[in-house]
Design an enzyme around this catalytic site. Structure first.
Site, short mmCIF file in Angstrom:
data_model
loop_
_atom_site.label_atom_id
_atom_site.label_comp_id
_atom_site.label_asym_id
_atom_site.label_seq_id
_atom_site.Cartn_x
_atom_site.Cartn_y
_atom_site.Cartn_z
N GLY A 271 37.28 42.97 50.10
CA GLY A 271 38.01 41.77 50.45
C GLY A 271 39.47 41.83 50.03
O GLY A 271 40.22 40.89 50.23
N ASP A 272 39.86 42.94 49.41
CA ASP A 272 41.27 43.08 49.03
C ASP A 272 41.64 44.55 49.20
O ASP A 272 40.90 45.30 49.83
CB ASP A 272 41.48 42.56 47.60
CG ASP A 272 42.88 41.98 47.39
OD1 ASP A 272 43.85 42.61 47.86
OD2 ASP A 272 43.00 40.91 46.77
N ASP A 273 42.79 44.97 48.66
CA ASP A 273 43.25 46.34 48.88
C ASP A 273 42.18 47.38 48.48
O ASP A 273 41.54 47.25 47.45
CB ASP A 273 44.53 46.58 48.07
CG ASP A 273 45.62 45.57 48.39
OD1 ASP A 273 45.73 45.18 49.57
OD2 ASP A 273 46.34 45.16 47.46
#
Ligand SMILES: *[C@@H]1O[C@H](CO)[C@@H](O)[C@H](O)[C@H]1NC(C)=O
Ligand SMILES: *[C@@H]1O[C@H](CO)[C@@H](O)[C@H](O)[C@H]1NC(C)=O
Ligand SMILES: *[C@@H]1O[C@H](CO)[C@@H](O)[C@H](O)[C@H]1NC(C)=O
Ligand SMILES: *[C@@H]1O[C@H](CO)[C@@H](O)[C@H](O)[C@H]1NC(C)=O
Ligand SMILES: *[C@@H]1O[C@H](CO)[C@@H](O)[C@H](O)[C@H]1NC(C)=O
Ligand SMILES: *[C@@H]1O[C@H](CO)[C@@H](O)[C@H](O)[C@H]1NC(C)=O
Length: 490
Positions: A271-273
């Protein structure tokens, strides 16, 4: 102290043995059910010898199984005390051949525990370390000095599930065993603003040298997955990281103020980098002054619809330099290698080399942001202007893209030395403005569609953008064959 400690270990062991004897003396039906449900617990039973081969940077002379310390792999019993006792026991071998803790098949619920030096945590194929959702088991620790506060909010933070500080030679590996953060609980509390402290990470090693993390699956971390900080000589290899694509801050691998890092053969859905290189936040990071540098990333596959495949920043106030990324594959991600910084960050992002990216379904292939709006507090120095210089991208193919680039430097402090060569971008639908650039300077060649005017077109015949041909210290690290022999010295 020492005597007292070993006495309490012997007590634990006597207790564990007694529990085992008790368990075996329970009715046969009970026994059979236990066997069926948790076959691993029986494999490692005292008196039986198991051996197998595995690969690691260093082998260990002493081994023990979690089951020897009263561990119960039923997914419900807390094993926090068992993990802590096992590591404490094995820590006595740090200067005499090192210790390895074997985690057998089973579901081992636990609160946070720390590792020790010259130590291997090995997760067998069907071993699952499950992070407890009992918040009282999570110690509150100090914020990182280079951040000044927790990332989710001011003040302290929950400890990481697997931690360690000031260690040398730590291995976390396995036969693709699993560490499951059971993050849903933390994500919903985070969204509901119900957490008093910053969420813990899955693995965080601080002030450590020689960290090797390989051949594991990490699931549903409460927040970041792998966070080496103020550390050096690190390999992360063969890791699968999975989290829902809308889970908050579930970054994959975040080297933070770290030198000599090799990240390879990882598959990350988050859900992120997927990877974020960092080095502290505004005035706290500037005063700590520890860069992230000499970092190799290769054969990374990423799916991250709302974030970057590789992010540099946004916390980069100790500086980021000499990053070499190659053979990067991404599907349905927001951007490729993204630079995120802001006035107040200070320091630099320089000498970044990226080649051979294959991207499918992206919002922006290239994205640089000079006004990333996130500060620890309002005490940041408005004259701390980050320098972004020497950024090379070559051999990039991208399909089904919304926009080729959005490059936004800092007014009066442009991002310089940008080089983009041999790039082909195909769009979802024809784009009126495929390149958007402000406050950037550099060159381009062989780019389709042609890059923006500030990246002067040198023509298709120009030399490609640079990629260093020297080797870095981490290239030379090799792994050896080790034999696990479950001994009864535990
Ligand atoms: C990971 O496992 C593979 C075999 O499954 C092995 O070849 C490789 O060396 C291992 N990597 C590390 C770093 O232990
Ligand atoms: C782990 O180490 C950190 C840093 O040294 C410390 O703050 C924390 O209390 C330790 N946690 C446990 C469970 O011992
Ligand atoms: C760990 O190392 C750091 C940096 O060298 C030092 O500041 C800190 O006091 C050390 N902590 C312990 C518990 O030794
Ligand atoms: C490890 O397990 C994950 C999750 O089940 C799987 O996706 C991955 O392919 C496995 N990796 C290897 C090398 O077997
Ligand atoms: C340009 O990139 C493609 C793949 O992206 C590669 O096959 C080709 O060899 C590159 N050409 C040059 C001149 O580097
Ligand atoms: C192309 O990208 C769009 C989003 O911009 C997505 O909805 C669509 O599924 C993608 N098509 C393919 C073939 O991947």
């Amino acid at each position: 102290m020492e005597l007292q400690r070993s006495r309490s270990i012997s007590l634990t062991l006597i207790l564990a043995t007694w529990l085992l004897l008790m368990a075996t003396s329970i009715g046969p039906a009970e026994c059979i059910r236990r066997k069926r449900q948790y076959p691993g617990a029986d494999e490692s039973r005292k008196g039986e010898v198991s051996t197998f081969k595995y690969t690691a940077a260093n082998c260990r002379a002493h081994t023990a199984s979690l089951a020897d310390f009263g561990g119960v792999g039923d997914g419900a019993t807390s094993n926090t005390a068992a993990f802590r006792a096992a590591v404490s026991h094995l820590s006595q071998f740090s200067s005499s051949g090192g210790g390895m803790l074997f985690v057998p098949a089973g579901r081992w619920l636990t609160g946070p525990f720390n590792l020790t030096s010259s130590f291997t945590l090995f997760l067998d194929r069907d071993a699952v370390i499950l992070a407890t959702q009992d918040t009282s088991e999570w110690p509150i620790i100090e914020p990182l000095p280079s951040y000044g506060r927790g990332r989710d909010g001011p003040g302290g933070r929950y400890s990481s599930l697997i931690g360690g500080s000031n260690l040398t030679d730590v291995i976390i590996t396995g036969n693709n065993g699993t560490i499951d953060g059971q993050g849903e609980f933390w994500w919903s509390k985070f969204h509901g603003n119900k957490l008093k402290y910053t969420r813990g990470y899955l693995i965080e090693l601080m002030h450590s040298n020689q960290i090797f993390i390989s051949n594991l699956t990490l699931l549903n971390s409460p927040a970041w997955n792998i966070h080496p900080v103020y550390s050096s000589n690190i390999v992360v290899s063969g890791i699968t990281i999975l989290a829902p694509v809308h889970s908050p801050n579930t970054d994959g691998i975040n080297p933070d103020s770290c030198s000599n890092v090799r990240i390879e053969d990882c598959y990350i859905v988050s859900g992120d980098d997927c990877v974020a290189i960092k080095s502290g936040w505004d005035e706290y990071g500037i005063s700590y002054g520890m860069p992230s540098q000499h970092i190799i990333i290769r054969r990374l596959t990423c799916i991250s619809p709302t974030s970057a495949v590789i992010a540099l920043g946004s916390e980069m106030s100790g500086g980021i330099q000499d990053v070499r990324a190659e053979d990067i594959t991404a599907i349905d991600s927001e951007s490729g290698v993204r630079i995120k910084t802001a006035v107040g960050r200070g320091a630099y992002v320089k000498d970044i080399y990226v080649r051979r990216m294959n991207l499918n379904t992206m919002k922006w292939v290239f994205w640089m942001t000079g006004n990333y709006k996130s500060h620890p507090d309002d005490k940041y120095d408005p004259s701390a202007i980050p320098v972004v210089d020497g950024i090379s991208y070559s051999e990039v193919v991208a399909y089904n893209v919304t926009m080729a680039a959005r490059l936004e430097g800092i007014p009066n402090a442009p991002f310089t030395g940008i080089c983009i060569s041999n790039v082909t971008v195909e769009f979802v639908k024809p784009s009126k403005l495929p390149w958007y650039c402000t406050d950037v300077k550099g060159v381009s060649s062989g780019v389709t569609p042609a890059a923006c005017a500030p990246l002067l077109d040198e023509g298709a015949g120009a030399a490609p953008c640079p990629f260093p041909s020297d080797t870095l210290p981490m290239d030379a690290v090799e792994f050896q064959q080790c034999t696990y022999m479950k001994s009864n010295d535990a």
